[in-house]
Design a protein around this motif. Structure first.
Motif, PDB file in Angstrom:
ATOM      1  N   VAL A  22       0.871  -1.164   0.000  1.00  0.00           N
ATOM      2  CA  VAL A  22       0.000   0.000   0.000  1.00  0.00           C
ATOM      3  C   VAL A  22       0.915   1.223   0.000  1.00  0.00           C
ATOM      4  N   ALA A  23       0.744   2.116  -0.964  1.00  0.00           N
ATOM      5  CA  ALA A  23       1.570   3.312  -1.055  1.00  0.00           C
ATOM      6  C   ALA A  23       0.786   4.528  -0.580  1.00  0.00           C
ATOM      7  N   LEU A  24       1.369   5.289   0.337  1.00  0.00           N
ATOM      8  CA  LEU A  24       0.803   6.558   0.776  1.00  0.00           C
ATOM      9  C   LEU A  24       1.737   7.663   0.290  1.00  0.00           C
ATOM     10  N   CYS A  25       1.235   8.510  -0.613  1.00  0.00           N
ATOM     11  CA  CYS A  25       2.063   9.502  -1.286  1.00  0.00           C
ATOM     12  C   CYS A  25       1.576  10.915  -0.960  1.00  0.00           C
ATOM     13  N   SER A  26       2.474  11.768  -0.538  1.00  0.00           N
ATOM     14  CA  SER A  26       2.116  13.173  -0.350  1.00  0.00           C
ATOM     15  C   SER A  26       2.455  13.938  -1.615  1.00  0.00           C
ATOM     16  N   THR A  27       1.527  14.771  -2.074  1.00  0.00           N
ATOM     17  CA  THR A  27       1.806  15.594  -3.252  1.00  0.00           C
ATOM     18  C   THR A  27       2.611  16.826  -2.881  1.00  0.00           C
ATOM     19  N   VAL A  28       2.611  17.175  -1.595  1.00  0.00           N
ATOM     20  CA  VAL A  28       3.282  18.383  -1.133  1.00  0.00           C
ATOM     21  C   VAL A  28       3.777  18.146   0.292  1.00  0.00           C
ATOM     22  N   ASN A  29       4.809  18.867   0.690  1.00  0.00           N
ATOM     23  CA  ASN A  29       5.348  18.701   2.027  1.00  0.00           C
ATOM     24  C   ASN A  29       4.298  18.937   3.110  1.00  0.00           C
ATOM     25  N   SER A  47       1.426  17.842   3.455  1.00  0.00           N
ATOM     26  CA  SER A  47       0.657  16.650   3.829  1.00  0.00           C
ATOM     27  C   SER A  47       1.537  15.518   4.344  1.00  0.00           C
ATOM     28  N   SER A  48       2.833  15.774   4.521  1.00  0.00           N
ATOM     29  CA  SER A  48       3.751  14.719   4.948  1.00  0.00           C
ATOM     30  C   SER A  48       3.407  14.176   6.329  1.00  0.00           C
ATOM     31  N   THR A  49       3.051  15.063   7.252  1.00  0.00           N
ATOM     32  CA  THR A  49       2.729  14.614   8.616  1.00  0.00           C
ATOM     33  C   THR A  49       1.523  13.694   8.610  1.00  0.00           C
ATOM     34  N   HIS A  77       2.700  10.224   7.368  1.00  0.00           N
ATOM     35  CA  HIS A  77       3.480   9.500   8.376  1.00  0.00           C
ATOM     36  C   HIS A  77       2.614   9.052   9.555  1.00  0.00           C
ATOM     37  N   ARG A  78       1.720   9.931  10.002  1.00  0.00           N
ATOM     38  CA  ARG A  78       0.874   9.584  11.148  1.00  0.00           C
ATOM     39  C   ARG A  78      -0.103   8.464  10.799  1.00  0.00           C
ATOM     40  N   ALA A  79      -0.711   8.519   9.624  1.00  0.00           N
ATOM     41  CA  ALA A  79      -1.649   7.470   9.213  1.00  0.00           C
ATOM     42  C   ALA A  79      -0.934   6.126   9.116  1.00  0.00           C
ATOM     43  N   TYR A 102      -3.404  -9.996   6.772  1.00  0.00           N
ATOM     44  CA  TYR A 102      -3.324 -10.062   5.309  1.00  0.00           C
ATOM     45  C   TYR A 102      -1.936 -10.516   4.891  1.00  0.00           C
ATOM     46  N   GLU A 103      -1.763 -11.806   4.734  1.00  0.00           N
ATOM     47  CA  GLU A 103      -0.443 -12.387   4.478  1.00  0.00           C
ATOM     48  C   GLU A 103       0.120 -12.029   3.111  1.00  0.00           C
ATOM     49  N   ASN A 104      -0.731 -11.621   2.177  1.00  0.00           N
ATOM     50  CA  ASN A 104      -0.264 -11.283   0.836  1.00  0.00           C
ATOM     51  C   ASN A 104      -0.012  -9.786   0.653  1.00  0.00           C
ATOM     52  N   VAL A 105      -0.067  -9.039   1.738  1.00  0.00           N
ATOM     53  CA  VAL A 105       0.209  -7.594   1.694  1.00  0.00           C
ATOM     54  C   VAL A 105       1.500  -7.336   2.470  1.00  0.00           C
ATOM     55  N   ASP A 106       2.446  -6.636   1.841  1.00  0.00           N
ATOM     56  CA  ASP A 106       3.751  -6.406   2.465  1.00  0.00           C
ATOM     57  C   ASP A 106       3.756  -5.241   3.436  1.00  0.00           C
ATOM     58  N   GLY A 107       2.658  -4.502   3.510  1.00  0.00           N
ATOM     59  CA  GLY A 107       2.591  -3.386   4.432  1.00  0.00           C
ATOM     60  C   GLY A 107       2.457  -2.070   3.698  1.00  0.00           C
ATOM     61  N   VAL A 108       2.915  -0.993   4.344  1.00  0.00           N
ATOM     62  CA  VAL A 108       2.749   0.346   3.795  1.00  0.00           C
ATOM     63  C   VAL A 108       4.101   0.925   3.407  1.00  0.00           C
ATOM     64  N   ALA A 109       4.132   1.610   2.277  1.00  0.00           N
ATOM     65  CA  ALA A 109       5.317   2.331   1.815  1.00  0.00           C
ATOM     66  C   ALA A 109       4.986   3.816   1.800  1.00  0.00           C
ATOM     67  N   ILE A 110       5.835   4.622   2.426  1.00  0.00           N
ATOM     68  CA  ILE A 110       5.590   6.047   2.597  1.00  0.00           C
ATOM     69  C   ILE A 110       6.440   6.840   1.609  1.00  0.00           C
ATOM     70  N   PHE A 111       5.793   7.740   0.855  1.00  0.00           N
ATOM     71  CA  PHE A 111       6.514   8.579  -0.093  1.00  0.00           C
ATOM     72  C   PHE A 111       6.187  10.046   0.176  1.00  0.00           C
ATOM     73  N   THR A 112       6.980  10.642   1.047  1.00  0.00           N
ATOM     74  CA  THR A 112       6.852  12.063   1.356  1.00  0.00           C
ATOM     75  C   THR A 112       8.120  12.789   0.916  1.00  0.00           C
ATOM     76  N   HIS A 113       8.025  14.095   0.789  1.00  0.00           N
ATOM     77  CA  HIS A 113       9.153  14.866   0.254  1.00  0.00           C
ATOM     78  C   HIS A 113       9.057  16.304   0.737  1.00  0.00           C
ATOM     79  N   GLU A 114       9.995  17.142   0.319  1.00  0.00           N
ATOM     80  CA  GLU A 114      10.080  18.506   0.810  1.00  0.00           C
ATOM     81  C   GLU A 114       9.661  19.534  -0.229  1.00  0.00           C
ATOM     82  N   SER A 115       8.921  19.110  -1.234  1.00  0.00           N
ATOM     83  CA  SER A 115       8.578  20.024  -2.322  1.00  0.00           C
ATOM     84  C   SER A 115       7.080  19.943  -2.610  1.00  0.00           C
ATOM     85  N   GLY A 116       6.700  20.256  -3.849  1.00  0.00           N
ATOM     86  CA  GLY A 116       5.297  20.186  -4.260  1.00  0.00           C
ATOM     87  C   GLY A 116       4.618  21.528  -4.384  1.00  0.00           C
TER      88      GLY A 116
END
Length: 521
Positions: A136-143, A145-147, A150-152, A165-179
């Motif tokens: 599951v990917a959680l992506c922020s479009t702008v800095n 929304s980064s908090t 990360h909090r979610a 859910y054995e077939n789900v590897d977990g969550v991947a967080i994609f936050t950044h300092e721009s947007g």
């Protein structure tokens, strides 16, 4: 010196001469003051660390210093035979740029091994791509929304949302300092757009949520215009929301968590199936290199790269600033003048880029590289380029551009590891093979990282971080072919779900760093 042949176990190996033309030798175990490693009647005036170089002959000031059969710099003062050669008496020098594009293409094509087809257990996606993970990917479009992201993610993990859910590897967080605060038509905007889209639609991602503030330059609605799946197979798993529309920070966190929980049962239906290894895209990277990286780990990875090409898969070399001075070795193997010219244009862009910022490409190697025995960018580049093996160069890509060609390809990226890896993954790399001589704590999501140690000491001192040891090429006489085959086997295991050391440590949530280019306004 031919390291492809086994030589048996050695308690102390003599100085290494990599090419008969070399004017230096590498000390595999270092040497102490008063020793004379080359028996030239020139005892050392001080201790020398493993991986460093000594002169095989006397050098006059300005004379070329040769390693790998190539110039790595010039003597800044007279150097006597048997003396330590390093940054105190060797410096970067301009390298020839009379490029011979494609002249070795036929030889490179003949160097690709003819291998039987192999398979791995992967996830077949509805749009025809194949994944090796199911995140599951959680992506922020702008800095801004980064908090929220990360909090979610943190609360979902604490609450055990993925445990059932054995077939789900977990969550991947994609936050950044721009947007925001950026030109919405500039190169920086284009790069961020490609990077975010490339991660959200990566084959290793089963569901992606974009979270924005609402008023930023990087608008989610604009990103949707890039949606290029005619079957709409990802649209039902591409969700977006903004903090302003949801009613604030806490409500958005709760909304993200609710949406993830709602979709997890469907995401868990994905099952691993037998898939052709020819579909794999493998990124090649090195970091925290030492004097052994270009002798053991990098050439072993080069053998593995050729084997991947022989399987019909794709290997992706990058780090333009760290092939500088060795680009000719790639250009000679280019499949066409068009491919070669694109790489040349990237090299020239980098020359202008660093000059504009009052820098030098020889600011690389880093202090750690130099402590490990690397003296100039030319020396480092020649060793780093060994990761590419001998196969033809079939394509050259811009940063984070989607990789579509099979075979050995190149992507323009900085040498800084997380920025490089972010671009390679955005281009579709299923995993990163990361060689290191000094030691690295790098990891990546959604594509895992396999870390390869260049020496026995590193492998023993960082056992929780290193997946493969190439030090035994020197200490045990393991051949490059054997080690390359070992790397390929590890790639297929990891592609089938085996965890890497970096995954076991939970690395990867802080290494998403898009290349930031352009004015901040």
């Amino acid at each position: 010196m031919n390291l492809r042949k086994g030589c048996g176990r050695m308690s102390k190996r003599p100085p290494i001469v990599l090419n008969p033309m070399d004017t230096i030798a590498v000390l595999p175990h270092g040497a102490k003051k008063g020793e004379d490693p080359l028996e030239l009647g020139a005892p050392l005036e001080s201790n020398i660390m493993p991986g460093h170089k000594i002169a095989r002959k006397a050098h006059e000031q300005g004379e070329a210093i040769i390693k790998f059969g190539q110039i790595i710099g010039r003597a800044t003062q007279p150097i006597g035979a048997g003396e330590h050669v390093h940054s105190h008496n060797c410096a970067f020098s301009d390298h020839g740029q009379n490029y011979e594009i494609g002249c070795d293409y036929e030889a490179a094509k003949a160097a690709v091994p003819n291998l039987e087809a192999r398979t791995f257990m992967g996830y077949k996606r509805a749009n025809g791509t194949i994944g090796t993970r199911n995140y599951v990917a959680l992506c922020s479009t702008v800095n801004c929304s980064s908090t929220v992201v990360h909090r979610a993610a943190q609360e979902l993990q604490i609450e055990g949302a993925f445990d059932a859910y054995e077939n789900v590897d977990g969550v991947a967080i994609f936050t950044h300092e721009s947007g925001c605060g950026m030109n919405n038509k500039g190169l920086g905007f284009e790069i961020l757009d490609k990077v975010l889209w490339g991660h959200a639609t990566h084959p290793n991602v089963g569901m992606a949520l974009f979270i924005g503030l609402g008023c930023e330059v990087m608008q989610i609605s604009k990103m949707r215009e890039n949606f290029d799946d005619p079957n709409q197979s990802l649209m039902d798993r591409f969700i977006s929301m903004t903090i302003q529309e949801e009613g604030g920070t806490r409500k958005t966190i709760d909304a993200v968590k609710a949406k993830v929980r709602e979709l997890l049962p469907e995401l868990n239906k994905a099952k691993r199936e037998e898939c052709p290894a020819s579909e794999l895209k493998i990124a090649l990277q090195c970091g925290a290199s030492d004097g052994f990286s270009g002798i053991t780990a990098n050439p072993a990875l080069g053998v593995a790269s050729d084997m991947l090409v022989g399987l019909g898969a794709t290997s992706i070399l990058s780090e333009t600033s760290e092939i500088y001075g060795a680009e000719q070795l790639l250009l000679r193997r280019a499949v066409s003048k068009e491919v070669g010219d694109k790489l040349v244009s990237q090299i020239h862009w980098w020359e202008d880029y660093v000059e504009m910022h009052k820098g030098s490409l020889d600011n690389n190697p880093s202090p750690g590289n130099k402590a490990g025995g690397l003296t100039t960018i030319l020396e480092k580049s020649l060793g780093a380029t060994a990761k590419s093996g001998s196969a033809p160069l079939t394509a050259v890509y811009d940063y984070a551009e989607r990789v579509t060609e099979h075979g050995f390809v190149f992507m323009d990226t900085p040498g800084y590891d997380p920025v490089c890896g972010t671009g390679q993954i955005a281009g579709g790399a299923h995993m990163i093979i990361f060689t290191t001589g000094r030691g690295s704590a790098y990891g990546s999501k959604p594509a895992p990282t396999i870390k390869v140690a260049s020496n026995d000491h590193l492998f023993a001192s960082m056992p929780d971080d290193m997946d493969i040891n190439c030090g035994d090429i020197l200490s045990e006489g393991v051949t490059l072919e054997q080690k390359g085959a070992e790397i390929v086997e590890e790639i297929l295991k990891v592609a089938s779900g085996a965890p890497t050391k970096s995954e076991a440590l939970g690395l990867g949530d802080n290494e998403f760093i898009p290349w930031h280019i352009g004015a901040v306004m």
